[in-house]
Design an enzyme around this catalytic site. Structure first.
Site, PDB file in Angstrom:
ATOM      1  N   ALA A  87    -112.363  -0.333 -57.244  1.00 38.82           N
ATOM      2  CA  ALA A  87    -111.285  -0.862 -58.068  1.00 38.82           C
ATOM      3  C   ALA A  87    -111.772  -2.180 -58.659  1.00 38.82           C
ATOM      4  CB  ALA A  87    -110.062  -1.095 -57.199  1.00 38.82           C
ATOM      5  N   GLY A 101    -112.833   2.317 -54.338  1.00 32.71           N
ATOM      6  CA  GLY A 101    -112.119   3.255 -55.198  1.00 32.71           C
ATOM      7  C   GLY A 101    -113.063   4.256 -55.841  1.00 32.71           C
ATOM      8  N   GLU A 107    -113.387   6.932 -53.363  1.00 31.36           N
ATOM      9  CA  GLU A 107    -112.089   7.637 -53.308  1.00 31.36           C
ATOM     10  C   GLU A 107    -111.956   8.581 -54.503  1.00 31.36           C
ATOM     11  OE1 GLU A 107    -110.060   3.844 -52.811  1.00 31.36           O
ATOM     12  OE2 GLU A 107    -109.123   4.642 -51.002  1.00 31.36           O
ATOM     13  N   GLU A 157    -114.174  -2.017 -48.475  1.00 35.39           N
ATOM     14  CA  GLU A 157    -112.985  -2.857 -48.700  1.00 35.39           C
ATOM     15  C   GLU A 157    -112.775  -3.918 -47.629  1.00 35.39           C
ATOM     16  OE1 GLU A 157    -113.107   0.398 -49.136  1.00 35.39           O
ATOM     17  OE2 GLU A 157    -111.964   1.028 -50.897  1.00 35.39           O
TER      18      GLU A 157
END
Ligand code: 3HC
Ligand code: NAI
Length: 718
Positions: free
Chosen positions: A71, A115, A118, A138
């Site tokens: 992200a 992300g 993911e 993270e």
């Protein structure tokens, strides 16, 4: 050849077609972070592909140097400061991808992190370049995966590995991912054509499984899982002491084993939110960007030419010289290692060999790697070959006369253009440079002990150090695996100059009646890797003692100075090296409390008229940490660093300051500078002039500002 049958969606995401295979390419340089625009454009591309009957399979790939590094971390600050609303994040997009009615292959090169992984896990298949890395890092930012990572990963790789990856944050290689089933196929050579071919192959067969979220095979059984989670929590408590995110990550993976995918995602979302809004996450994100910020030197632009450093010489093969030689060798740079005489050279080489052997034993290096690195280190007793090297790092005994003598010799022996660096920890770089005919080539490269392990490198800028030399050393630090921070030339530079007042206060506290154990415990509990007394014993109490004796004539009379450590040295208690200092040490250098030292110091203090009292751990922490902050503020004000974050990065990488507190200056900002200033003013009244508040601290406190704001308003280096 890939025919572009679709028009580009956006600058950030492109959709093209190679006959019956649709190709979605993410192009958000430098690392394809999933900023909101990227997620939206991927969603549009997926929707378009889903309606196209001519498409038999889809490849999702990253353009440029990597797949997707996660992200967009910059977005988090906007959310926590209230500038942006926290939305549903990436979850809806990932469900949309998983539900698309075409087999979707994610092609990974570079990193699939956070992300990015993911996103990859929402695809139906994953192929990877052999040097790709995959991870959920993270926790290193104080958060947990927030787009189903804690739910999909255990379904793909099993509970044990998922817990490890989510709680520890370390990436795995493509090869390991293949073994674990996280990747289906490795592609040697060009990734995109390989991925297209793979997608055609699988499109011809029935889909293996369509929705990972419905799978449960690898989620284990409660009896087995209980011990996995217990072991992971215990490890997190010791290895990531004080951090909340690793524990939250374990809770989230545990939820995956107990709940449905949807319920698990809700648990993950809640925990993600708690972590995101925590001070820990803000501090770790500050550290992430800080580490990159320190590489940028405002008056040395990134276009500044750099000099090649392919061969170096190190002068002195003692504690530091030996370690520095290993640092260069480990980066593949050949090293000429010079000593004063044969016995010293033999000792130095033996220490290097022993060090490599123990690295091989501990599995850090392979035997072959260690042998190759050792071969790069060439011992010598003369300056004869110094004319061939690109750079010299001097690491002889600390003493101005010797350093000047060595730099005079280097000036004669080295070719024009070679960089002449000193590892001095206290001496004036300009005076050292004055011993040469080329002060522009002289700079400080202050490595920390053990040099081959510690990440910090203070790069000390002399008055005359040229921009090329500075730019080269900054760039070199990255190649050496170090975090280089540019600092100005003053006594102790940044790290050690601040450490002086920190350790001074720790001693004062014991002299005022605190026990040695209580001082170390308070700071250890605050998060420091070690308490200040134990750190003193490790470094050697005699080092400071000798320096103090040398500089005693410079000390102001009438200002209180700590005395306990000097007295311990007079008794031959130098710390670990003499098996006695503040603590006693067994043969394995394990510390043992020595109540006699407490008694002795308290007796000396009473005799010196220092009233004895009880001290709370809060006062212990404030006295030591605010001593760092006040000196840091002076350093900032004097222009010894450009920005407060430079100081933070020095403390996080060289002094065991807890990363989740962001460094001393960031920590002070989080406490509030008005509060810090008030407390320092109280100490000033109680303990005298050593505590005079730094003027910049007073100003910022009065203006209601932070050190971080000063970063932006003032960037001036002396
Ligand atoms: N978001 C925003 N910016 C990022 C970023 C990210 N995820 N990752 C890297 N950047 C920026 C860096 O700040 C740097 O910017 P700068 O040039 O202006 O200083 C630039 O991209 C290049 O980064 P590096 O200098 O670090 O480049 P390297 O090649 O040395 O390293 C990397 C590349 C290994 C990908 C490294 O950048 C990295 O580890 N990035 C962070 C990965 C990460 O933590 N991802 C998780 C994010 S959180 C998340 O995904 C939550 C999700 O679960 C919802
Ligand atoms: P050390 O005493 O372990 O090693 C110094 C070495 O230099 C000795 O082996 C000595 O024989 C050699 N030497 C002396 N004169 C020489 C000459 N003319 N030519 C070649 N070799 C010569 O010292 P240490 O601890 O390695 O320190 C070296 C430098 O690094 C000092 O400037 C010190 O301040 C600095 N430093 C030390 C740190 C530490 O923790 N020890 C940390 C950071 C910097």
């Amino acid at each position: 050849m890939i025919a572009k049958e679709f028009s580009a969606m956006d600058d950030l995401v492109q959709l093209a077609k190679d006959k019956d295979v649709a190709i979605i390419t993410i192009n958000n340089p430098p690392v394809n972070a999933l900023s909101p625009g990227v997620a939206k454009a991927i969603g549009e591309a997926i929707a378009q592909v889903g309606h196209d009957d001519g498409v038999k399979a889809v490849v999702l790939i990253g353009g440029g140097r990597t797949f997707v590094a996660g992200a967009d971390i910059k977005e988090f600050g906007k959310i926590t400061s209230g500038k942006t609303q926290r939305g549903a994040g990436l979850l809806p997009l990932l469900l949309q991808i998983e539900d698309v009615r075409r087999p979707l292959v994610v092609a990974i090169h570079g990193s699939a992190f956070g992300g990015g992984l993911e996103l990859a896990m929402a695809g139906h298949y994953r192929v990877a370049a052999p040097n790709a890395q995959l991870g959920q890092p993270e926790v290193k930012l104080g958060i947990i995966p927030g787009a189903g990572g804690t739910q999909r990963l255990p379904r793909l790789v099993g509970v044990t590995k998922a817990v490890e990856m989510c709680a520890e944050g370390n990436p795995i290689t493509a090869q390991e991912a293949l073994k674990l089933g996280l990747v289906d196929h490795l592609i040697e050579g060009d990734l995109l054509p390989g991925a297209i071919a793979f997608s055609r192959e699988i499109a011809a067969k029935p889909l293996r499984k369509t929705r990972e979220r419905n799978e449960k095979d690898k989620l284990g059984v409660p009896e087995q899982n209980a011990s996995i989670f217990a072991a992971a929590r215990e490890k997190a408590h010791t290895k990531q002491r004080g951090m909340m995110a690793p524990l939250a990550a374990i809770d989230a993976v545990e939820a995956a084993t107990r709940l449905s995918f949807e319920e698990g995602c809700q648990v993950e979302q809640k925990l993600f939110g708690e972590c995101l809004f925590s001070d820990q996450s803000k501090a770790l994100i500050h550290a992430f960007f800080g580490e990159r910020e320190v590489a940028k030197v405002p008056d040395v632009p990134k276009e500044t030419p750099t000099l090649p450093v392919n061969s170096v010489a190190v002068v002195g093969a003692g504690t530091m010289g030996g370690g520095i030689a290993m640092v260069f060798a480990n980066a593949g740079v050949s090293v000429l290692l010079k000593e004063a005489d044969q016995p010293a050279l033999d000792r130095g080489l033996a220490a290097i060999q022993k060090n490599y052997q123990s690295s091989v034993k501990r599995g850090r290096f392979t035997q072959q790697f260690a042998e190759e690195r050792l071969k790069l280190i060439k011992p010598t007793l003369s300056y004869d070959d110094f004319g061939k090297v690109d750079m010299v790092v001097e690491a002889v005994f600390e003493g101005m006369a010797l350093k000047k003598e060595v730099f005079g010799q280097l000036d004669r022996a080295c070719r024009p253009g070679a960089i002449l660096a000193s590892n001095t920890s206290t001496l004036d770089i300009d005076e050292i440079a004055s011993a040469t005919s080329r002060p522009g080539a002289v700079i400080g490269t202050h490595f920390f002990s053990p040099a081959n392990i510690m990440r910090l490198l203070e790069i000390v800028r002399g008055k005359a150090s040229s921009k090329e030399v500075i730019a080269t050393c900054m760039q070199l630090s990255k190649k050496l695996g170090k975090v280089g921070v540019l600092v100005g030339n003053c006594r102790g530079f940044v790290g050690n100059r601040m450490f002086g007042p920190y350790r001074r206060e720790a001693q004062f506290l014991v002299e005022e009646g605190a026990s040695i154990e209580s001082v170390d415990k308070a700071l250890f509990d605050f998060g420091m890797a070690m308490g200040p007394m134990a750190t003193g014993d490790l470094a050697g109490l005699d080092v400071g003692w000798r320096i103090r004796k040398e500089y005693r004539h410079l000390e102001k009379t009438g200002v209180r100075q700590p005395f306990a450590e000097d007295r311990l040295c007079e008794l031959g208690r130098y710390g670990q090296k003499t098996a006695a200092g503040w603590y006693k040490y067994d043969e394995n250098r394990r510390p043992i409390l020595d109540p006699e030292v407490d008694e002795m110091v308290h007796r000396w203090a009473r005799e010196a008229g220092i009233p004895q009292r009880k001290l709370s751990s809060e006062e212990i922490v404030d006295r030591c940490i605010y001593a760092l902050v006040n000196e840091g503020a002076r350093i900032l004000e004097e222009g010894i660093v450009w920005r407060a974050v430079d100081i933070d990065i020095i403390y996080l990488n060289g002094y065991g300051f807890p990363a989740y507190r962001g460094g001393p200056m960031w920590y002070a900002d989080t406490v509030g500078l008005d509060k810090v200033y008030r407390r320092i003013s109280e100490f000033h009244q109680q303990h005298g002039e050593l505590w005079e508040p730094a003027p910049v601290l007073k100003r910022l406190a009065e203006e209601g500002k932070t050190f971080a704001e000063l970063n932006r308003e003032q960037a001036v280096m002396a």
